[in-house]
Structure formats: structure tokens, C-alpha cells
Design a protein around this motif. Sequence first.
Motif, mmCIF file in Angstrom:
data_model
loop_
_atom_site.group_PDB
_atom_site.id
_atom_site.type_symbol
_atom_site.label_atom_id
_atom_site.label_comp_id
_atom_site.label_asym_id
_atom_site.label_seq_id
_atom_site.Cartn_x
_atom_site.Cartn_y
_atom_site.Cartn_z
ATOM 1 N N MET A 167 0.840 -1.195 0.000
ATOM 2 C CA MET A 167 0.000 0.000 0.000
ATOM 3 C C MET A 167 0.871 1.240 0.000
ATOM 4 N N GLY A 168 0.502 2.213 -0.832
ATOM 5 C CA GLY A 168 1.223 3.470 -0.843
ATOM 6 C C GLY A 168 0.835 4.346 0.334
ATOM 7 N N ARG A 169 1.570 5.438 0.481
ATOM 8 C CA ARG A 169 1.251 6.449 1.475
ATOM 9 C C ARG A 169 0.424 7.561 0.845
ATOM 10 N N SER A 170 -0.125 8.408 1.668
ATOM 11 C CA SER A 170 -0.963 9.502 1.197
ATOM 12 C C SER A 170 -0.225 10.333 0.146
ATOM 13 N N SER A 171 -0.893 10.611 -0.959
ATOM 14 C CA SER A 171 -0.372 11.415 -2.076
ATOM 15 C C SER A 171 0.699 10.707 -2.890
ATOM 16 N N ALA A 172 0.935 9.415 -2.625
ATOM 17 C CA ALA A 172 1.899 8.655 -3.425
ATOM 18 C C ALA A 172 1.172 7.968 -4.577
ATOM 19 N N GLN A 173 1.787 7.977 -5.765
ATOM 20 C CA GLN A 173 1.205 7.264 -6.897
ATOM 21 C C GLN A 173 1.541 5.783 -6.851
ATOM 22 N N LEU A 174 2.605 5.428 -6.125
ATOM 23 C CA LEU A 174 3.110 4.062 -6.143
ATOM 24 C C LEU A 174 2.994 3.430 -4.764
ATOM 25 N N ASP A 175 2.874 2.098 -4.760
ATOM 26 C CA ASP A 175 2.756 1.355 -3.508
ATOM 27 C C ASP A 175 4.072 0.769 -3.033
ATOM 28 N N SER A 176 5.151 1.072 -3.719
ATOM 29 C CA SER A 176 6.435 0.408 -3.495
ATOM 30 C C SER A 176 6.939 0.565 -2.064
ATOM 31 N N ASN A 177 7.374 -0.546 -1.466
ATOM 32 C CA ASN A 177 7.988 -0.501 -0.138
ATOM 33 C C ASN A 177 9.269 0.317 -0.143
ATOM 34 N N SER A 178 9.978 0.306 -1.264
ATOM 35 C CA SER A 178 11.237 1.045 -1.343
ATOM 36 C C SER A 178 11.026 2.546 -1.308
ATOM 37 N N LEU A 179 9.770 2.987 -1.489
ATOM 38 C CA LEU A 179 9.441 4.412 -1.447
ATOM 39 C C LEU A 179 8.667 4.771 -0.182
ATOM 40 N N GLY A 180 8.696 3.886 0.803
ATOM 41 C CA GLY A 180 8.041 4.173 2.076
ATOM 42 C C GLY A 180 6.675 3.567 2.231
ATOM 43 N N GLY A 181 6.230 2.755 1.265
ATOM 44 C CA GLY A 181 4.934 2.108 1.377
ATOM 45 C C GLY A 181 4.914 1.041 2.456
ATOM 46 N N LEU A 182 3.723 0.520 2.741
ATOM 47 C CA LEU A 182 3.554 -0.519 3.749
ATOM 48 C C LEU A 182 3.191 -1.826 3.070
ATOM 49 N N SER A 183 3.383 -2.912 3.783
ATOM 50 C CA SER A 183 2.923 -4.209 3.281
ATOM 51 C C SER A 183 2.328 -5.005 4.434
ATOM 52 N N VAL A 184 1.298 -5.769 4.108
ATOM 53 C CA VAL A 184 0.612 -6.573 5.119
ATOM 54 C C VAL A 184 0.487 -7.998 4.594
ATOM 55 N N TRP A 185 0.725 -8.952 5.465
ATOM 56 C CA TRP A 185 0.663 -10.368 5.118
ATOM 57 C C TRP A 185 -0.785 -10.789 4.901
ATOM 58 N N ILE A 186 -1.021 -11.546 3.816
ATOM 59 C CA ILE A 186 -2.335 -12.101 3.520
ATOM 60 C C ILE A 186 -2.265 -13.616 3.712
ATOM 61 N N ASP A 187 -3.195 -14.162 4.461
ATOM 62 C CA ASP A 187 -3.232 -15.612 4.687
ATOM 63 C C ASP A 187 -3.538 -16.305 3.352
ATOM 64 N N PRO A 188 -2.580 -17.108 2.823
ATOM 65 C CA PRO A 188 -2.794 -17.737 1.514
ATOM 66 C C PRO A 188 -3.973 -18.704 1.473
ATOM 67 N N THR A 189 -4.410 -19.186 2.625
ATOM 68 C CA THR A 189 -5.513 -20.154 2.631
ATOM 69 C C THR A 189 -6.884 -19.491 2.613
ATOM 70 N N SER A 190 -6.962 -18.221 3.046
ATOM 71 C CA SER A 190 -8.274 -17.586 3.189
ATOM 72 C C SER A 190 -8.379 -16.197 2.585
ATOM 73 N N GLY A 191 -7.241 -15.542 2.336
ATOM 74 C CA GLY A 191 -7.267 -14.167 1.874
ATOM 75 C C GLY A 191 -7.446 -13.155 2.984
#
Length: 378
Positions: free
Chosen positions: A227-251
Amino acid sequence: MMIGRRLVRTFSPVRMPGAKGAPRQVWEMLHWGARLIVTPNDYRAHGLYLHGRSEAHALRYLSAPRAKSMMWPLNREHERLENKLVFESHFGSLGLPVPKTLAVFGPGGQPSQLPALADVDSQRQFLVQTVLMGTEVAVKPLDAWGGAGVLIITQVSDGSFLLSNGEKMAIEDVMKHVSVGSWLVQERIVQHQDLAELNPSSLNTMRLGTFRRQDGRVDIIFAKLRMGRSSAQLDSNSLGGLSVWIDPTSGAFVRSATQFPKYSLEHFDKHPDSGVCFSGRIYPHWEAVVSLARKFAENAGDNVFVGWDVATTQEGPVFVEGNHNWDVQMAQTGSAGMLTDDFVAMFRAETGHDIDVSKHPAVRPLSAYRALRKAQRR
């Protein structure tokens, strides 16, 4: 002097409640890093600096240096995954959902059925007319990595393009931006409302890992929503974005998200800008994502262990691209590590490669030095 400061920064201990003592942290980073168990970045990203986290925990994570030697023989057909035109042509011809390219700016390599625009006047005219007709577009380098250089254009007026983050960019500045190399103009992917709620200015994509077994079966190994940050066009972690784990069995989303360690070691229960909580959310169209992931993996050619970038619209998933080198650290952050007993047994049976998670490997000074140099640049 510069090298010394970089070394100090690379091995700088984490100072916060619950963290081990500084000498212990430095020793572990050196001791485990020399054996390629984890890099200093891994050490921070996976919370190995905390009391109660031992070498047994560290051995369950797959470090980038160890992964590189494992992945190379598994993913040999990089162009099918990472050349955006080859990807679209191959998987699109199979009826699978991929981005729609409208035109190519710059030199060579494009399929003949697409407009190939080499001069700035025709490029400008195409972009302006396309947006005026109501088509929002993504303009991206043909060989982009990590979203570098991408522009999402939504409107045009008064000599400027309006970008997805609300900023304006003069038309002539956009033309200068795309003046070197080859660029794709694609229809903008409008994401599902559930994903837009998290951060509306960026296309929030999921990195989903598949492993295709010798008998053709496909396992879903990991899933991380970026997920990107406010006013960011990109979701990239390398640009300060966040990431959240999704359970592969359930979503289902896990409770908290993280950033790359250089930005923050905090765990976020909700998006820091939108305030949307992660707990209790389910990734939209999850069954369709899993079904399509298996079809993409089955048709990935000489690529066995792939990280797919997936966007999801109201109508369903769109697979944006595949990655042969899929950021092993990000894929494991927020989990207990990829090297579970089941994964290790499967990997041994499928590849003949034995990963011993019961004891640390031998010291590998040259490989450790290379990994350290890379960690200093990250």
C-alpha cells in the motif's frame, strides 16, 4: 571515512523496549550474516533484535543471498515474466487478465499491432487525445523496476496533466520525462473499492508467490499486499509504502503492516494515513486470485518459483507482471519465516536442494561481504 560510517549504520543496534543489548545485536548480525542466515536488514525487518528471538528463529527465514543461488536454476526465462510486452502478449493470448497497452513510445521491440510513436509531437498528441476522450492511463518504462518513473494520468487541462495523487505536471514536463528509452502507455487499472479505501492515490498491488511442482501442481507460498502512502502514486515498499501479510488459505489480512526497516520498525494496526484497520479484512475476489495464479504459474515456461504482482478491480484480478527475483525479505516480513518444515520437505523433494534449518551453515566470507555491500546500499 565514508566506508566506516556505512559500516556503523549497517550494524547499528535497535534501541527500544524489548530489544536485546547492543553488543548482543551486533554479534548476532555479524555471526549470522557471515553464514548468510540473515542480513542486517533481515535482522531488523524480522524482529530478530527482540528478546526471545534466537538463532532457531533466524534459521526459518530465507535470506536474499541464500535465495539467489536457489532461485537462479528455478527461474530461467526472465523475459516472459519481466518484459511487459512479452508478458502481455504471452499470457493475454491465453485469455488471462493482463494490463492493456495502448501504445509504445520510443525505439523497438513492440508488437506491430500497437501504435509505435517515436517523435515527441505524435507522443504528445496521443497522450492528450487519449486522456481527453476519458481514458485514464499509466505511463511506465518498458524495463521499470519497483515502479520507477511511472506516471498515472487522470485528466488534462490548461497545458497540464492531472496525476492520480492530485498533483499537476505540465505536458511538456511529461514529454521530457518519457524522452529517453521505451515507454508503455497502458489503460489505468482502477482498483477495487476495498483496496482504494486503504490508500486511494496508489494502485495497491499484491505480491503473490507460486511454486510449480514437477507434476504440475501449484502451491501458493506467500501473499503480501503493498500500500502506498498519502499522495503517493506508487505502492512500493522502497518508497516508504507498507505491506501486510495475507493468509494464503483464506485471503484474510493479518493484524498489522510493516515498512522497510530504514523507514520504520513500527507495526501498524491501521493505515497511518487513511486510518483503515487491517484486522478482519478479506482480500477481494480471493478465490479468483488463487485460481488465476495457478493458471499463470502453469503457463510460466521455464519459471518455477515466481512472485506475481496482482491488482484487483471490481470485476476481478489483473496480473500486472511476474518476477523471477521477488524480494524475499518483503515476502517474509510479518511471518515466522518461509522455511517451515513443510516447505523445506517440499523444496527438497522437488529440487533436490536440502535446506538444513537445524543448525547454522558454515561461514562464507566472500558471499557475506557481497551481501553486506548490498545491504549498505539498500
